[in-house]
Design a protein around this motif. Sequence first.
Motif, PDB file in Angstrom:
ATOM      1  N   TYR A  95      39.492  -4.870  14.430  1.00 52.21           N
ATOM      2  CA  TYR A  95      38.252  -5.373  13.848  1.00 52.21           C
ATOM      3  C   TYR A  95      37.772  -4.585  12.648  1.00 52.21           C
ATOM      4  CZ  TYR A  95      37.533  -8.626  17.665  1.00 52.21           C
ATOM      5  OH  TYR A  95      37.665  -9.665  18.538  1.00 52.21           O
ATOM      6  N   SER A 104      38.064  -6.626   9.396  1.00 51.40           N
ATOM      7  CA  SER A 104      37.106  -7.662   9.010  1.00 51.40           C
ATOM      8  C   SER A 104      35.775  -7.067   8.549  1.00 51.40           C
ATOM      9  CB  SER A 104      36.868  -8.630  10.176  1.00 51.40           C
ATOM     10  OG  SER A 104      36.336  -7.946  11.294  1.00 51.40           O
ATOM     11  N   GLN A 133      35.037  -2.929  18.980  1.00 50.05           N
ATOM     12  CA  GLN A 133      34.434  -3.606  17.842  1.00 50.05           C
ATOM     13  C   GLN A 133      33.125  -2.924  17.442  1.00 50.05           C
ATOM     14  OE1 GLN A 133      34.064  -7.739  18.605  1.00 50.05           O
ATOM     15  NE2 GLN A 133      33.438  -8.278  16.531  1.00 50.05           N
ATOM     16  N   SER A 191      32.245  -1.430  13.906  1.00 56.37           N
ATOM     17  CA  SER A 191      31.059  -1.856  13.174  1.00 56.37           C
ATOM     18  C   SER A 191      30.149  -0.673  12.875  1.00 56.37           C
ATOM     19  CB  SER A 191      30.303  -2.909  13.995  1.00 56.37           C
ATOM     20  OG  SER A 191      29.084  -3.262  13.374  1.00 56.37           O
ATOM     21  N   TYR A 246      34.923 -15.438  17.374  1.00 60.02           N
ATOM     22  CA  TYR A 246      35.190 -14.825  16.073  1.00 60.02           C
ATOM     23  C   TYR A 246      34.116 -15.162  15.041  1.00 60.02           C
ATOM     24  CZ  TYR A 246      39.520 -12.797  17.555  1.00 60.02           C
ATOM     25  OH  TYR A 246      40.433 -12.010  18.212  1.00 60.02           O
ATOM     26  N   THR A 275      32.554 -11.486  14.489  1.00 58.17           N
ATOM     27  CA  THR A 275      33.321 -10.965  13.364  1.00 58.17           C
ATOM     28  C   THR A 275      32.849 -11.507  12.020  1.00 58.17           C
ATOM     29  OG1 THR A 275      35.265 -10.763  14.785  1.00 58.17           O
ATOM     30  CG2 THR A 275      35.639 -10.682  12.412  1.00 58.17           C
ATOM     31  N   TYR A 276      32.728 -12.825  11.938  1.00 57.96           N
ATOM     32  CA  TYR A 276      32.463 -13.462  10.640  1.00 57.96           C
ATOM     33  C   TYR A 276      30.982 -13.546  10.296  1.00 57.96           C
ATOM     34  CZ  TYR A 276      32.430 -17.062   6.984  1.00 57.96           C
ATOM     35  OH  TYR A 276      32.224 -17.756   5.834  1.00 57.96           O
TER      36      TYR A 276
END
Length: 435
Positions: free
Chosen positions: A41, A44, A177, A181, A264, A268-269
Motif C-alpha cells: 500500500y 498507492s 496500510q 499511510s 480499494y 486506497t483510492y
Amino acid sequence: MTSTGHPSAGRETPADGRPRSSVRQLTAASVGNAAEWYDWYAYSFLAVYFADQVFPKGAGNSLVPLLSTFAVFAVGFFMRPVGGLLMGAVADRHGRRPALTATILLMGGGSLLVALTPTYASAGILAPMVLVVARLIQGLSVGGEFAASTTFLVESAGPGRRGLFSSFQYVSTTIGQLIASGVAALLAHLLTDAQMGDWGWRVPFALGAVLSLVGFWIRRGAHETRSAEQQAAPRPGLLEALRRHPRESLLICGITTGGTIAYYTWTTYLPTYATVNAGFDEGDALTVGTISLAFFALLQPLGGMLSDRIGRKPLLIGFSLGFALLAVPLLGLVTDAFASLLLVSCAGMVLLTGYTSVAAAVNAEVFPARVRAAGIGFPYSLTVALFGGTAAYVGTWFKQAGHADFFPWYVALLCLVSFCVYLALPETSRKPLDT
C-alpha cells in the motif's frame, strides 16, 4: 475428517513438543501480513509524489504521470492470480508455513527495488521498467499471501471462532496500510513537496524491506496447520482446485467482486479521489485516511465475532446492499472540507466491515482442505486484479475523460452484483470445517 475448527488448534502438541498457541498463530499471521501489506500500500499512498520522477509528462496533461503510475499499480495486481495459484499450491503441497515465509521474502525484495528505482531524468525508459518489475514481484507475493494466510488463520481457529480469527486477516492488513499511510502522512508534513518528490518517497519503501525481514523471522516460529492426514495424502496438482471445483471457484469470484471494488476505493483510492476531484490537500487527505483506517481496524474483530453468532450472510448482505444504495451519495459528499472526507471515509468503513471481517472465513469454508489455499488464491486474486487493482486507474481515467461522476455508479453496480451472489450463498458458519 471434519471438525468445527482445526482439531489441534490451541490444544494439540505438535511434533516439536511445544504446545500450539492461538496467540502465537495469530501473531505469526498478523505481523507478517501487516509487513506484506505495508509494502503493497505504500505505493498507492506515495504515487502522487513519485509519479513525475518515474514517468514523463504528456504534452499539456498533468494527469499522465499519475495515470501511468496507477496503471503500474494495476499491472502488479495481474501478477496476483499467478501468485495465488503458485504460492497456494506450495501451501497445499508443502505446508502453510513455507508458503508464508516465501511470500514475505518476495515482498521485501520488491519493496527494496522500488526504493532503488531510478528517475526518468537519469535513466530514461529504464526507470518505469524497474518499477514494473518491482510491482510484478510484489504482486506475485501478495497473491500468495492472501491464499496462505487466509487458510492458516481459519485452520488455526477453535470451534465457533472462525469468524473472529478470520477478521485478523483485515486487522493485520489494515495495520500494515495504517503504518504506510501514517509514515506517508508524517513525511508529507515534515518535508517539503520538493523533498518528497526528490527523495522522501523512497524512505517508506526502504523501511518496508526491513519490516519484511522482521515478519520472516516471526513466521519461522509458527506451527503448521495441515493435519497429519493432509501431510500424508498425495500432493494435489497445480490446477486440481479449478478442475474439480469449478463452481466453488466461480463462487469465490462473485463473493469478491463487490468487496474488492469497495475496499480499494475506500481504503486506497479515496485520498487521491478527493485530491483530484475536490481539490483536497494531499497531506490532509493522507491524515484522514490514517484516522479512518484506525477506526476500520477496530471494527474487524467485532464483525468477526458477530458473524460467529448470527452467520456470515447477514453481514455480507448488509455490506453489499449498503454500498449499492449509498456509494453514489457518499462519494458525492466529498468536498475540500476535512470533516466531509472524514465522514464519508468512516461511513464507508462501517459498511465495508460486513465484507472484510468475514471474507477469509467464507472463502476458506468454500473449499476442502486438500486444495484450500490454491482454490482460494487464484479466483480471489483474479477478481481483485480485475476490479480492485484497477479501481484507482478507472477512477482517474473517468476524471481525465470528463466523467468523474461515473465512478461512484461503477462501484455501486459491482456491489449489486455481489449482493445477488450473497442472496444465494449457503450459510457456512455452523458447518464443520473440512480438515
